[in-house]
Design an enzyme around this catalytic site. Structure first.
Site, PDB file in Angstrom:
ATOM      1  N   SER A 197      -1.759  45.184  44.317  1.00 51.35           N
ATOM      2  CA  SER A 197      -2.741  45.845  43.462  1.00 51.35           C
ATOM      3  C   SER A 197      -3.643  46.815  44.214  1.00 51.35           C
ATOM      4  O   SER A 197      -3.992  47.871  43.693  1.00 51.35           O
ATOM      5  CB  SER A 197      -3.612  44.804  42.751  1.00 51.35           C
ATOM      6  OG  SER A 197      -2.836  43.916  42.011  1.00 51.35           O
ATOM      7  N   HIS A 250      -9.034  45.797  44.968  1.00 51.37           N
ATOM      8  CA  HIS A 250      -8.892  46.853  43.961  1.00 51.37           C
ATOM      9  C   HIS A 250      -9.868  48.003  44.230  1.00 51.37           C
ATOM     10  O   HIS A 250      -9.478  49.175  44.255  1.00 51.37           O
ATOM     11  CB  HIS A 250      -9.152  46.286  42.563  1.00 51.37           C
ATOM     12  CG  HIS A 250      -8.106  45.332  42.099  1.00 51.37           C
ATOM     13  ND1 HIS A 250      -8.175  44.684  40.885  1.00 51.37           N
ATOM     14  CD2 HIS A 250      -6.971  44.900  42.689  1.00 51.37           C
ATOM     15  CE1 HIS A 250      -7.124  43.911  40.736  1.00 51.37           C
ATOM     16  NE2 HIS A 250      -6.379  44.012  41.823  1.00 51.37           N
TER      17      HIS A 250
END
Length: 276
Positions: A197, A250
């Site tokens: 991610s 992230h």
């Protein structure tokens, strides 16, 4: 956008455009004087588009929805279409993540996880004797949903970046965003994390900057995709999600991708100005 075909015959141009679009080619049409131009939106599809156009030139009368040839000529296999949307680095990382999932979930779970975590379990400091660990957490995934989500975005964003900028650039972005996002998550929560991610958000940040105010750029994305991805990132900082989210990975992945995007945008602008 690149002009693939021009014709003064509007019916012919419309027929070819439908054939390209039914084959999954991102194409559109524009009037230019008395002619119609067929334009390719994303350069990664050019080879497939040319094959279809050549088949159309050879047998235009057979390109009808009622004939088997139309389906054969305009419906390449799924594998063929996917192969046209990515390069070797995209393929290799995709395969490595799938292989890791097999090892992690079926073959040797404990060994795989302990070998790929950012730092060995029980060690609070960085392990410079095992430098691969600074990158390898991107291969680990702890749910099927997480795996599928990341692989989709990796293929969609990474493949397009590789086709536009090359394998070296995708490799650079992947390594830099992996290092930054993995370190940020480790410093925040320890070594028990994994996933692609952070890199995916790095790719998103890169694309966002290099395409800013450039709607015809080959990497341009629909605005709703940015809204969805940034919204998901922000939701991760709330308590309403039903999954554990690597928020720092992230966020720092996105920021590092944005920085790289600025570097490449400046380079692209310089190259453009040089040839004016």
């Amino acid at each position: 956008m690149k002009t693939l075909y021009s014709s003064a015959n509007h019916k012919e141009a419309q027929q070819l455009l439908r054939a390209l679009q039914r084959a999954g080619i991102p194409a559109t049409a524009a009037e230019r004087g008395a002619s119609i131009d067929i334009l390719l939106i994303q350069p990664g599809y050019e080879a497939t588009a040319k094959e279809i156009i050549q088949a159309f030139k050879n047998n235009p009368e057979e390109f009808t929805e009622q004939t088997p040839l139309f389906a054969a000529a305009t419906s390449p296999s799924l594998w063929h279409l996917l192969a046209k949307q990515a390069g070797i680095v995209t393929f290799l990382v995709f395969a490595a993540v799938l292989l890791t999932a097999l090892m992690q979930w079926v073959v040797a779970p404990e060994w795989t996880i302990s070998s790929l975590l950012f730092t060995p379990l029980g060690m609070p400091e960085l392990s410079f004797q095992q430098p691969w660990r600074f990158v390898t957490p991107i291969l680990l995934h702890f749910s099927a949903t997480h795996l599928v989500f990341n692989l989709f975005w990796w293929w969609y964003l990474g493949g397009r970046i590789e086709l536009r900028y090359g394998a070296g650039t995708l490799t650079l972005i992947t390594i830099v965003t992996a290092l930054v996002s993995n370190y940020a998550q480790w410093a925040s929560s320890g070594p028990l994390f994994g996933g692609l991610s952070g890199v995916v958000y790095g790719l998103l940040g890169f694309v966002m900057i290099v395409t800013w105010q450039k709607p015809t750029h080959s990497l341009s994305l629909p605005p709703f995709l940015y809204i969805f991805m940034i919204g998901w990132l922000l939701l991760g900082y709330t308590d309403i999600l039903w999954v554990n989210v690597a928020n720092e990975a992230h966020a720092l992945g996105l920021i590092s991708g944005i920085v790289l995007g600025f570097v490449f945008r400046v380079r692209d602008n310089r190259s453009t100005n040089q040839y004016k």
